[in-house]
Design a protein around this motif. Sequence first.
Motif, PDB file in Angstrom:
ATOM      1  N   CYS A  43       0.845  -1.191   0.000  1.00 27.38           N
ATOM      2  CA  CYS A  43       0.000   0.000   0.000  1.00 27.38           C
ATOM      3  C   CYS A  43       0.884   1.247   0.000  1.00 27.38           C
ATOM      4  CB  CYS A  43      -0.905   0.001   1.232  1.00 27.38           C
ATOM      5  SG  CYS A  43      -1.959   1.473   1.331  1.00 27.38           S
ATOM      6  N   ILE A  44       0.466   2.227  -0.769  1.00 24.95           N
ATOM      7  CA  ILE A  44       1.238   3.474  -0.852  1.00 24.95           C
ATOM      8  C   ILE A  44       1.199   4.249   0.467  1.00 24.95           C
ATOM      9  CG2 ILE A  44       1.009   3.682  -3.356  1.00 24.95           C
ATOM     10  CD1 ILE A  44      -1.240   5.760  -2.853  1.00 24.95           C
ATOM     11  N   ASN A  45       0.277   3.888   1.360  1.00 21.17           N
ATOM     12  CA  ASN A  45       0.172   4.558   2.660  1.00 21.17           C
ATOM     13  C   ASN A  45       0.860   3.790   3.784  1.00 21.17           C
ATOM     14  OD1 ASN A  45      -1.511   6.864   1.901  1.00 21.17           O
ATOM     15  ND2 ASN A  45      -3.001   5.285   1.400  1.00 21.17           N
ATOM     16  N   PHE A  46       1.557   2.734   3.427  1.00 24.46           N
ATOM     17  CA  PHE A  46       2.272   1.942   4.424  1.00 24.46           C
ATOM     18  C   PHE A  46       3.720   2.406   4.484  1.00 24.46           C
ATOM     19  CE2 PHE A  46       4.638  -2.079   5.515  1.00 24.46           C
ATOM     20  CZ  PHE A  46       4.197  -2.175   6.824  1.00 24.46           C
ATOM     21  N   GLU A  47       4.130   2.838   5.653  1.00 20.77           N
ATOM     22  CA  GLU A  47       5.500   3.289   5.860  1.00 20.77           C
ATOM     23  C   GLU A  47       6.350   2.065   6.198  1.00 20.77           C
ATOM     24  OE1 GLU A  47       8.869   4.822   6.026  1.00 20.77           O
ATOM     25  OE2 GLU A  47       7.269   6.229   5.526  1.00 20.77           O
ATOM     26  N   GLN A  48       7.157   1.632   5.240  1.00 19.02           N
ATOM     27  CA  GLN A  48       7.955   0.406   5.396  1.00 19.02           C
ATOM     28  C   GLN A  48       8.892   0.452   6.604  1.00 19.02           C
ATOM     29  OE1 GLN A  48       8.233  -2.512   3.489  1.00 19.02           O
ATOM     30  NE2 GLN A  48       6.596  -2.001   2.083  1.00 19.02           N
ATOM     31  N   GLU A  49       9.527   1.580   6.809  1.00 19.73           N
ATOM     32  CA  GLU A  49      10.522   1.674   7.870  1.00 19.73           C
ATOM     33  C   GLU A  49       9.907   1.505   9.266  1.00 19.73           C
ATOM     34  OE1 GLU A  49      13.502   5.095   9.358  1.00 19.73           O
ATOM     35  OE2 GLU A  49      13.680   4.555   7.237  1.00 19.73           O
TER      36      GLU A  49
END
Length: 122
Positions: free
Chosen positions: A50-56
């Motif tokens: 998802c583009i709204n998921f912050e991977q870090e």
Amino acid sequence: MKTKIETWKCVEGCGACCNLDPSDRPDLEDYLTPEELDHYLSLVGEKGWCINFEQETRKCLIYEQRPRFCRVQPDSFQEMYDIDPSEFNDFAIECCRQQIEGVYGGKSTEMKHYNREITQIN
């Protein structure tokens, strides 16, 4: 004798459900409205995340405003999947386990953390 009780909850630091790869969910049109399907597909970014998921940080950037299909709640599961609220807990746990296994692996740190967090021993 001690009993093990599992209660569904969202486990911080997981994010497996934020992997939205449509090829992993071929039945999207069975439970999303046409508008929701368009919205869902617009959220799919690099490698299916998802583009709204912050991977870090493994956090949702729009958590409070996330769409209905991102909400793991008895009412949304009843509407989308026809799951009776009395079956919600077990169904949601199984959904999470399947998604975590698919994204991170069945013996992953994320799976162990999830199982530990949802389990209470009485």
